[in-house]
Design a protein around this motif. Structure first.
Motif, PDB file in Angstrom:
ATOM      1  N   UNK A   1       0.874  -1.121  -0.045  1.00 43.87           N
ATOM      2  CA  UNK A   1       0.120   0.083  -0.100  1.00 43.87           C
ATOM      3  C   UNK A   1       0.720   1.313   0.013  1.00 43.87           C
ATOM      4  N   UNK A   2       1.838   1.247   0.783  1.00 42.08           N
ATOM      5  CA  UNK A   2       2.613   2.389   1.023  1.00 42.08           C
ATOM      6  C   UNK A   2       3.711   2.471  -0.182  1.00 42.08           C
ATOM      7  N   UNK A   3       4.056   1.326  -0.820  1.00 44.98           N
ATOM      8  CA  UNK A   3       4.933   1.416  -1.941  1.00 44.98           C
ATOM      9  C   UNK A   3       4.172   1.948  -3.024  1.00 44.98           C
TER      10      UNK A   3
ATOM     11  N   UNK B   1       5.425  11.258 -19.499  1.00 49.61           N
ATOM     12  CA  UNK B   1       5.520  11.022 -18.025  1.00 49.61           C
ATOM     13  C   UNK B   1       6.802  10.423 -17.525  1.00 49.61           C
ATOM     14  N   UNK B   2       7.374  11.076 -16.632  1.00 49.63           N
ATOM     15  CA  UNK B   2       8.733  10.673 -15.996  1.00 49.63           C
ATOM     16  C   UNK B   2       8.433   9.533 -14.792  1.00 49.63           C
ATOM     17  N   UNK B   3       8.483   8.275 -15.102  1.00 49.79           N
ATOM     18  CA  UNK B   3       8.038   7.443 -13.959  1.00 49.79           C
ATOM     19  C   UNK B   3       9.351   7.344 -13.047  1.00 49.79           C
ATOM     20  N   UNK B   4      10.722   7.534 -13.306  1.00 48.13           N
ATOM     21  CA  UNK B   4      11.933   7.301 -12.681  1.00 48.13           C
ATOM     22  C   UNK B   4      11.943   5.756 -12.198  1.00 48.13           C
ATOM     23  N   UNK B   5      12.196   5.590 -11.008  1.00 47.60           N
ATOM     24  CA  UNK B   5      12.473   4.342 -10.500  1.00 47.60           C
ATOM     25  C   UNK B   5      11.399   4.061  -9.352  1.00 47.60           C
ATOM     26  N   UNK B   6       9.883   3.911  -9.838  1.00 45.91           N
ATOM     27  CA  UNK B   6       8.910   3.733  -8.717  1.00 45.91           C
ATOM     28  C   UNK B   6       9.012   2.699  -7.782  1.00 45.91           C
ATOM     29  N   UNK B   7       9.604   1.767  -7.976  1.00 49.70           N
ATOM     30  CA  UNK B   7       9.463   0.587  -6.940  1.00 49.70           C
ATOM     31  C   UNK B   7       8.773  -0.397  -7.312  1.00 49.70           C
ATOM     32  N   UNK B   8       8.480  -1.432  -6.387  1.00 48.26           N
ATOM     33  CA  UNK B   8       7.711  -2.507  -6.842  1.00 48.26           C
ATOM     34  C   UNK B   8       6.295  -2.534  -7.435  1.00 48.26           C
ATOM     35  N   UNK B   9       5.778  -1.416  -7.049  1.00 45.29           N
ATOM     36  CA  UNK B   9       4.205  -1.439  -7.231  1.00 45.29           C
ATOM     37  C   UNK B   9       4.453  -0.309  -8.606  1.00 45.29           C
ATOM     38  N   UNK B  10       5.157  -0.221  -9.342  1.00 45.06           N
ATOM     39  CA  UNK B  10       5.458   0.665 -10.565  1.00 45.06           C
ATOM     40  C   UNK B  10       4.201   0.512 -11.353  1.00 45.06           C
ATOM     41  N   UNK B  11       3.436  -0.742 -11.974  1.00 45.66           N
ATOM     42  CA  UNK B  11       2.526  -0.774 -12.723  1.00 45.66           C
ATOM     43  C   UNK B  11       1.246  -0.112 -12.094  1.00 45.66           C
TER      44      UNK B  11
END
Length: 547
Positions: free
Chosen positions: A150-152, A326-336
């Motif tokens: 959730x926080x990810x 859109x610049x997503x950067x490195x968004x972590x495991x919940x990227x999608x």
């Protein structure tokens, strides 16, 4: 002694204090227990035996009471490192410290008091952090995942940056936008899963960087998987091509039945890591070519940039069919899931660029150093400060990022932050109050001015803005035209207003006087700007105060 060659970061005293020592000073003031020295040299001397940086700057000038440990294998000498300020050698199997130091102590080369100091510094953070009082036991098999997804997801959404949005192409409306073409290997899963950080650069969505900070994730959701899930739920039509080198198939896809008016999502990426540097600022695997091909055949192309840091976007950014970026950067495991929430309007993007995106690589004023000496000739004029000094217009400014809503700013006030008078100043002092607050540098972090203003969401949806406080110094300080000195992310409902208070500390209004070797406050007029980026045109409020 271990023979080695490492590059030397060569910089002057003003640059050291105002740029590179600054975050270490803030960390010391906040009570950090340990500082790591690096592999490289600083002004010619290895960082882990550098008397100037470790003893004189860190332990004496900043009065740091914790320990200095080496990066893994960064210790190259024993005696010289101990005398230079190193307290802990990691991993400690090189035979340079420990029992190897006994003869040097017996001969008086290393004072016994220095050994006592090393031990004290090693133990100090242990007690400072209460590790002797009910600290959790070590259990490498403990399930600590909980509902962290959730926080990810929240963090992933919060970091996404909207750079371009022509005619409000975003967010998508599922009642009118129901066909999507997806292109690029960066939309899908990595070819090598999550097991080896060294393979992350070989295709697939990027969730995090590599190197020593890499964490082997338990899972990660790529954008394509989330798009397909969204398609099932919202009755969308999705076609995708992840082989971005198959130009014939890509060109044929634009003629697919039902997709002639599709929105085209192009995913590009760029990876770098410890031991895997980039040699240019272009997207991996001909990503620029992929965007150009899709834009030539699709009138509504949206590019998602999944990059570790700056890219050159000039090959396609002005193409009339590239209507969204859109610049997503490195968004972590919940990227999608995070990206889908942004694209379809379930979350209003509010992220901001933490660097400038230039039109030309030469505009940055710095370059890759291919020699043993990396001379920081730019001094304090790096990133937006460099662009300001030389009047260079970038593609996107530091601090820039769009939203699906709009904000207004008003009622700028500058108040002297006298003890107990203003709420924000009092809270600032309370947050910094610790058991070690008696260190000498604490006085530099005392509030001296409180900057207040009102921000209002005057748009049509809930969202956030990041007001940024830039400060202009008198000429005596020889500072850049403006310097970022504070910011705060503010979330507001439609029509909601909030008073924001930002603090200027004594250090914020000081400069490093290299002649007198101390922090000084220049006499004259200081200009305050409240802005939404480093672009002067984005300044919303302006005032000044005299010292």
């Amino acid at each position: 002694m271990i023979n080695y060659v490492a590059y030397s970061a060569n910089l002057d005293d003003k640059t050291m204090h105002e740029i590179y020592l600054w975050p270490f000073a803030s960390s010391v003031a906040a009570g950090v227990g340990s500082v790591m020295c690096s592999y490289n040299r600083v002004n010619g001397t290895p960082a882990c035996q550098n008397k100037r940086t470790l003893n004189e700057l860190l332990k004496e000038e900043l009065e740091f009471q914790g320990n200095v440990m080496s990066d893994w294998g960064a210790t190259k000498t024993g005696i010289e490192s101990v005398l230079g300020g190193l307290d802990i050698d990691m991993p400690g199997s090189d035979g340079l410290m420990g029992i190897a130091l006994v003869p040097a102590v017996q001969k008086g080369t290393i004072p016994e008091a220095r050994i006592d100091d090393m031990i004290t510094r090693l133990l100090a953070p242990y007690y400072l952090l209460g590790q002797d009082q009910g600290y959790p036991t070590l259990d490498l098999d403990r399930d600590a995942i909980g509902d962290h997804y959730k926080i990810n997801r929240q963090i992933g959404m919060a970091g996404i940056i909207l750079l371009k949005n022509i005619n409000n192409v975003l967010p998508f409306n599922v009642t009118t936008n129901y066909s999507f073409l997806v292109y690029g290997e960066a939309a899908s899963r990595s070819k090598h899963g999550f097991g080896d950080s060294g393979f992350l650069q070989l295709g697939g969505a990027l969730y995090q960087g590599g190197g020593s900070g890499y964490v082997e994730s338990t899972y990660a959701v790529d954008p394509l998987t989330s798009l397909l899930s969204k398609a099932r739920k919202s009755h969308l039509q999705i076609r995708y091509i992840t082989n971005q080198l198959d130009i014939n198939v890509i060109n044929a896809s634009f003629k697919s039945h039902g997709f002639t008016n599709a929105k085209c999502l192009v995913f590009i990426s760029a990876f770098s890591s410890e031991g895997f540097d980039r040699l240019d600022l272009h997207a991996a695997d001909n990503g620029d070519l992929l965007v150009s091909i899709v834009a030539a055949g699709c009138a509504q192309t949206i590019v998602i940039v999944n990059s570790v840091s700056q890219l050159n976007l000039e090959a396609w950014i002005d193409h009339p069919h590239v209507v969204g970026v859109v610049w997503s950067g490195l968004p972590g495991s919940e990227y999608g899931p995070a990206l889908i929430d942004v694209l379809f309007g379930d979350y209003n993007p509010g992220g901001k660029l933490v660097f400038t995106l230039a039109k030309h690589e030469s505009d940055y004023g710095t370059d890759i150093s291919l020699t043993e000496n990396s001379n920081y000739k730019e001094g304090v004029f790096l990133d937006y400060r460099h662009f300001d000094k030389y009047h260079i217009t970038p593609r996107y400014h530091f601090g820039y990022g769009l939203s699906y809503t709009t904000f207004s700013f008003s009622q700028l006030n500058i108040l002297k932050a006298e003890e107990g008078q203003h709420t924000a100043s009092s809270q600032y002092r309370q947050r910094r109050t610790r058991s070690y607050v008696n260190i000498g540098i604490s006085r530099f972090y005392e509030p001296v001015y409180e900057i207040t203003f009102v921000i209002t969401n005057v748009g049509k949806v809930y969202g956030s803005e990041v007001p940024q406080l830039y400060l202009g110094f008198p000429a005596e300080a020889e500072e850049p035209p403006k310097v970022l000195r504070g910011f705060e992310r503010v979330y507001l409902a439609v029509g909601e207003s909030k008073q924001v208070s930002l603090i200027l500390t004594q250090k914020d209004i000081s400069y490093w006087n290299v002649v007198n070797q101390r922090w000084a406050i220049a006499r004259g007029t200081y200009t305050v700007w409240i802005s939404t980026s480093a672009n002067n045109a984005d300044a919303k409020l302006q005032s000044s105060f005299d010292v």
